[in-house]
Design a protein around this motif. Structure first.
Motif, PDB file in Angstrom:
ATOM      1  N   ALA A 148      63.348  60.593  38.287  1.00 26.94           N
ATOM      2  CA  ALA A 148      63.907  61.472  37.885  1.00 26.94           C
ATOM      3  C   ALA A 148      65.242  60.611  36.987  1.00 26.94           C
ATOM      4  O   ALA A 148      65.420  60.143  37.901  1.00 26.94           O
ATOM      5  CB  ALA A 148      65.200  62.257  38.676  1.00 26.94           C
ATOM      6  N   LEU A 149      65.929  61.211  36.070  1.00 21.70           N
ATOM      7  CA  LEU A 149      66.345  61.013  34.841  1.00 21.70           C
ATOM      8  C   LEU A 149      67.648  61.920  34.323  1.00 21.70           C
ATOM      9  O   LEU A 149      67.426  63.019  34.661  1.00 21.70           O
ATOM     10  CB  LEU A 149      65.903  59.909  33.880  1.00 21.70           C
ATOM     11  N   PRO A 150      69.246  61.347  34.112  1.00 20.45           N
ATOM     12  CA  PRO A 150      69.394  62.187  33.837  1.00 20.45           C
ATOM     13  C   PRO A 150      69.090  62.030  32.610  1.00 20.45           C
ATOM     14  O   PRO A 150      68.427  62.090  31.711  1.00 20.45           O
ATOM     15  CB  PRO A 150      70.782  61.631  33.472  1.00 20.45           C
ATOM     16  N   VAL A 151      68.913  64.269  32.053  1.00 22.88           N
ATOM     17  CA  VAL A 151      68.552  65.429  31.303  1.00 22.88           C
ATOM     18  C   VAL A 151      68.512  63.985  30.006  1.00 22.88           C
ATOM     19  O   VAL A 151      67.758  63.533  28.758  1.00 22.88           O
ATOM     20  CB  VAL A 151      68.156  66.159  30.734  1.00 22.88           C
ATOM     21  N   HIS A 188      58.642  67.874  35.999  1.00 19.80           N
ATOM     22  CA  HIS A 188      59.263  69.622  35.260  1.00 19.80           C
ATOM     23  C   HIS A 188      60.757  68.341  34.495  1.00 19.80           C
ATOM     24  O   HIS A 188      61.776  68.061  34.975  1.00 19.80           O
ATOM     25  CB  HIS A 188      60.569  69.769  37.130  1.00 19.80           C
ATOM     26  N   ASP A 214      64.507  69.606  34.718  1.00 22.51           N
ATOM     27  CA  ASP A 214      65.710  68.541  35.446  1.00 22.51           C
ATOM     28  C   ASP A 214      64.921  66.812  35.384  1.00 22.51           C
ATOM     29  O   ASP A 214      65.757  66.386  36.337  1.00 22.51           O
ATOM     30  CB  ASP A 214      64.305  68.264  37.204  1.00 22.51           C
ATOM     31  N   ASN A 258      62.691  65.013  35.789  1.00 22.17           N
ATOM     32  CA  ASN A 258      61.475  65.031  36.579  1.00 22.17           C
ATOM     33  C   ASN A 258      60.344  64.363  35.720  1.00 22.17           C
ATOM     34  O   ASN A 258      59.774  65.218  35.276  1.00 22.17           O
ATOM     35  CB  ASN A 258      61.607  65.653  37.648  1.00 22.17           C
ATOM     36  N   GLY A 316      69.150  57.189  36.989  1.00 25.91           N
ATOM     37  CA  GLY A 316      68.372  57.038  38.479  1.00 25.91           C
ATOM     38  C   GLY A 316      67.837  57.852  39.225  1.00 25.91           C
ATOM     39  O   GLY A 316      68.225  57.120  39.736  1.00 25.91           O
ATOM     40  N   SER A 317      67.183  57.767  39.162  1.00 26.32           N
ATOM     41  CA  SER A 317      66.044  58.047  40.941  1.00 26.32           C
ATOM     42  C   SER A 317      65.023  58.108  41.093  1.00 26.32           C
ATOM     43  O   SER A 317      64.422  58.565  40.237  1.00 26.32           O
ATOM     44  CB  SER A 317      66.662  59.558  41.555  1.00 26.32           C
ATOM     45  N   ILE A 318      64.278  56.974  41.797  1.00 25.32           N
ATOM     46  CA  ILE A 318      63.159  56.212  42.422  1.00 25.32           C
ATOM     47  C   ILE A 318      62.299  57.050  42.678  1.00 25.32           C
ATOM     48  O   ILE A 318      61.316  57.751  42.802  1.00 25.32           O
ATOM     49  CB  ILE A 318      63.195  54.888  42.604  1.00 25.32           C
ATOM     50  N   SER A 319      63.342  58.412  43.320  1.00 31.73           N
ATOM     51  CA  SER A 319      62.196  59.435  44.394  1.00 31.73           C
ATOM     52  C   SER A 319      62.756  60.888  44.312  1.00 31.73           C
ATOM     53  O   SER A 319      63.454  61.355  44.786  1.00 31.73           O
ATOM     54  CB  SER A 319      61.885  59.337  45.948  1.00 31.73           C
ATOM     55  N   ALA A 320      62.048  60.909  42.939  1.00 24.90           N
ATOM     56  CA  ALA A 320      62.971  62.982  42.327  1.00 24.90           C
ATOM     57  C   ALA A 320      63.153  64.252  43.223  1.00 24.90           C
ATOM     58  O   ALA A 320      63.841  64.254  44.088  1.00 24.90           O
ATOM     59  CB  ALA A 320      62.812  63.312  40.889  1.00 24.90           C
ATOM     60  N   GLU A 321      62.263  64.380  43.973  1.00 24.30           N
ATOM     61  CA  GLU A 321      61.601  65.086  45.046  1.00 24.30           C
ATOM     62  C   GLU A 321      60.526  64.350  46.273  1.00 24.30           C
ATOM     63  O   GLU A 321      60.607  65.952  46.521  1.00 24.30           O
ATOM     64  CB  GLU A 321      61.129  66.334  44.258  1.00 24.30           C
TER      65      GLU A 321
END
Lengths: 458, 458
Positions: free
Chosen positions: A336-339, A367, A370, A372, A408-413
């Protein structure tokens, strides 16, 4: 052996050591680690869970809490002789509370069964994703599950009012309940949500429900580039439209999909990017589509005219993951990244991939509303699997560096589990890891709950 | 003395010991404890907060984090010589991120200023309550603030994507950021939200925004009893109407209000209970009102015809708290019940009050859609204040027993702070308190952060 002693404390069918059960309950939807649990415990009540954990704590038996095992990070894998604590027999659902719009269920209740239980009352538990036929409420809570409707409803975290949790030592906590508001000290419920079974075992949950949405409008747009995907999205941010999903995929994904499944081409011509939008049907939606076409923000667009049409459009998006696996070997990441950083990030990612994967096929979807992205690198046909995995490991590091740079996140969901443990430091600082470890020690001093998941014991 | 040493580490205007400042920064909107801080620290940057806490930790100086000090539980009171750490100079708001619909602000930013900052972009930070002109983002986060729109938007917890937090030892954590999805281990951000400054000091926050709602319809109904208040609410749960507020008040509240302020009687006659509803304006709202009247669910009803009308109806609800204090001495409680238990609870509460407060005046109002009741017992004119407070203390215990029996909360949105500390055990079990204390020790081993708030050190 501890198992012989444990057997004396429970009914004869409480434990299973049947090899088929060990293989089945020892793994999740990942296929990286070989399942090797020592036994499967199948309690029917919270009291049994409590008694089992008290025993496990005394004897220092490592325990892997287990829901529907549909996870994609190895969080429910038992590969080192652990005892699997399955909630499969705890599927009770209480009558729906129509006034409070809540329902209390046991942790083993299947996501889709909850939907079916509340829908006749005009209500919805809006945690919804592809594996809803197998995933359980407890697993959703433990992983803070996401899905296709997060843009409208948020993650699982927002739809859990109360939790019953059993701690490592067997203590039973009743956290919250059918209460929207309860500001009475630390919200421990939130601490357990998303903790992947490392802090306690969720045995029951009081779920928050919302009303079923009105009929949906489903749209598919073709756009020239990622910038256009985001321009349309920005327009939607303030349009008088209630959006339930904002998904995208590239033409590479569509090509793989159409090679695998008999689906209709959505447009007369192919285009680089596609956007799928689901929104509450209203005149504003049709006006908005007209305006997008007039302003040249999209190349082409189609609005589903009936339910079958809508289903076909969704199949284009939801069939991708399966089609990639059916037509080749994908290496998957869920980031995930900031949009607002997506465009810059994807540009830099292209450059990384051009260097590391010259000419390789990258299938990008997700997604996007988000932030994602599901990043899938396809193994070149001529390359051996080992060599491919070596390459992807290197490329992951380069990609995670970019993720870190863009906050960002290395694991969004999907969570961390076993598979993303090595990458955790790209998203969480040493100070954060120290706090996480301190909390883990405070709640599970002997480290018996899902050991080695998220981080290794120190 | 520690203050002399601390002064050498900061700019000359960093600390204040001005008696007016000590009195002002040492208290919140409660008036139970006399303010007595030793000094006020007024940092301008996160680095200064970090440096200060490192110093405070080394010297074991107790620190009270301080926002807009509009709290109603004494959470920001410094009555025992603590150092007050005010975020008043940290009010920066970054430009609004229109694509991600987020904004990053410093903790001292005023709630209403955030609203004004994002509204020109068609966006809303939906944390909204009476003290929004003074309350700060950091204070809202620390107390997980509620308000009048919780039924639509939920509590502050749901509108914070990222937090920057300084720990007791000075470590700075960046938790989350402009990310909707980030499942990378324990969500420490959620642990700090609602922790009333006992685990860390919030210095910045990335807020999640939503679109401004369409024009609102504001309605007032008169109903014969609480059962009718709840019947109407149940009807709304599945009606095709987007509800932003569902508030109620009794005729006693209205009588006090009209005695205090020059407001128009809402109906030709008085009725026992009133319900205020705000919803997105739509033809469905008018149809629904007609159906309610036809079915005899309400005695009378009025729909605001223009903005001034709507404001007048809201004044009937929002003026109550002030009117009670202006026309008498209320003893206040802010409790929550499962909505499905409200009727039984209120019946039992009536019985308790009839015994403990024979003939006394009870004014009941609140966010009934969230199960949140503001219970106000008015001091009888002929009774001395001391005697009154003795009575209310006893009656509180009897009420809290009922709250516990119905699995409610002794503090719905105000928090625990100093004022509700003695009652905490009615809503949280000994096992929960043990976990809270363990988490507190893990994060603040020297116990310097807001000591004595929520619970006493052991």
């Amino acid at each position: 052996m501890w198992l012989d002693d444990a057997r004396r404390l429970f009914d004869p069918d409480f434990f299973s050591v049947d090899p088929a059960d060990l293989a089945e309950y020892g793994r999740d939807w990942t296929r990286v680690h070989a399942p090797a649990p020592s036994a499967i415990a199948l309690p029917r009540t919270t009291e049994e869970v409590s008694r089992l954990l008290r025993f496990a704590s005394e004897r220092e038996v490592p325990v892997v809490p287990s829901g529907g095992r549909t996870g994609l990070a190895g969080g429910a894998v038992a590969a080192k002789g652990e005892l699997v604590l399955s909630l499969a027999r705890m599927r009770r659902m209480d009558p729906v509370d129509l006034l409070g719009a809540t329902v209390r269920v046991q942790a083993g209740a299947i996501t889709e069964a909850v939907h079916a239980h509340v829908a006749p009352h005009g209500l919805l538990w809006p945690v919804d994703f592809a594996s809803k036929g197998s995933s359980t409420v407890g697993g959703n809570v433990a992983t803070n599950a996401g899905g296709v409707k997060v843009i409208r409803y948020g993650l699982t975290r927002g739809w859990v009012l109360g939790l019953q949790v059993v701690l490592a030592g067997g203590e039973v906590l009743e956290l919250g309940g059918a209460l929207e508001k309860n500001n009475t000290g630390l919200d421990l419920r939130q601490l357990f949500i998303g903790s992947e079974g490392t802090l306690g075992v969720v045995t029951e949950a009081t779920l928050k429900l919302t009303k079923l949405p009105p009929p949906a409008a489903v749209l598919l747009f073709a756009v020239p580039d990622l910038a256009a995907v985001l321009r349309v999205f920005r327009d939607l941010r303030t349009a008088p439209i209630t959006v339930s999903a904002y998904e995208f995929f590239t033409d590479r994904c569509l090509a793989r999909l159409l090679a695998h499944r008999k689906l209709r081409e959505p447009f007369p011509e192919r285009h680089p990017y596609y956007v799928l939008v689901e929104a509450d049907a209203s005149p504003a939606v049709e006006e908005w589509i007209g305006a997008l076409l007039d302003r040249g923000l999209v190349i082409d667009g189609t609005l589903a005219q009936h339910a079958k049409d809508a289903q076909d459009l969704w199949a284009l998006r939801e069939g991708i993951s399966e089609s990639l696996s059916a037509t080749g070997l994908p290496h998957k990441n869920d980031i995930a990244l900031p949009v607002a950083h997506l465009e810059a990030f994807c540009g830099e990612l292209d450059a990384v991939f051009a260097t590391r994967y010259p000419g390789w096929e990258i299938a990008l979807f997700g997604h996007i509303g988000d932030g994602n992205l599901h990043v899938n690198v396809m193994k070149p046909d001529a390359m051996a699997k080992d060599e491919f995995l070596r390459h992807t490991k290197d490329a992951d590091r380069a990609m995670f560096e970019l993720v870190r740079k863009h906050r960002g996140s290395i694991s969004a969901e999907h969570g961390i589990g076993l598979l993303k443990k090595d990458a955790l430091a790209y998203s969480r600082s040493p100070e954060e890891l120290a706090v996480m470890r301190a909390v883990k020690r405070a709640l599970d001093p002997k480290g018996i709950l899902n050991p080695g998941k998220i981080f290794d014991p120190v």
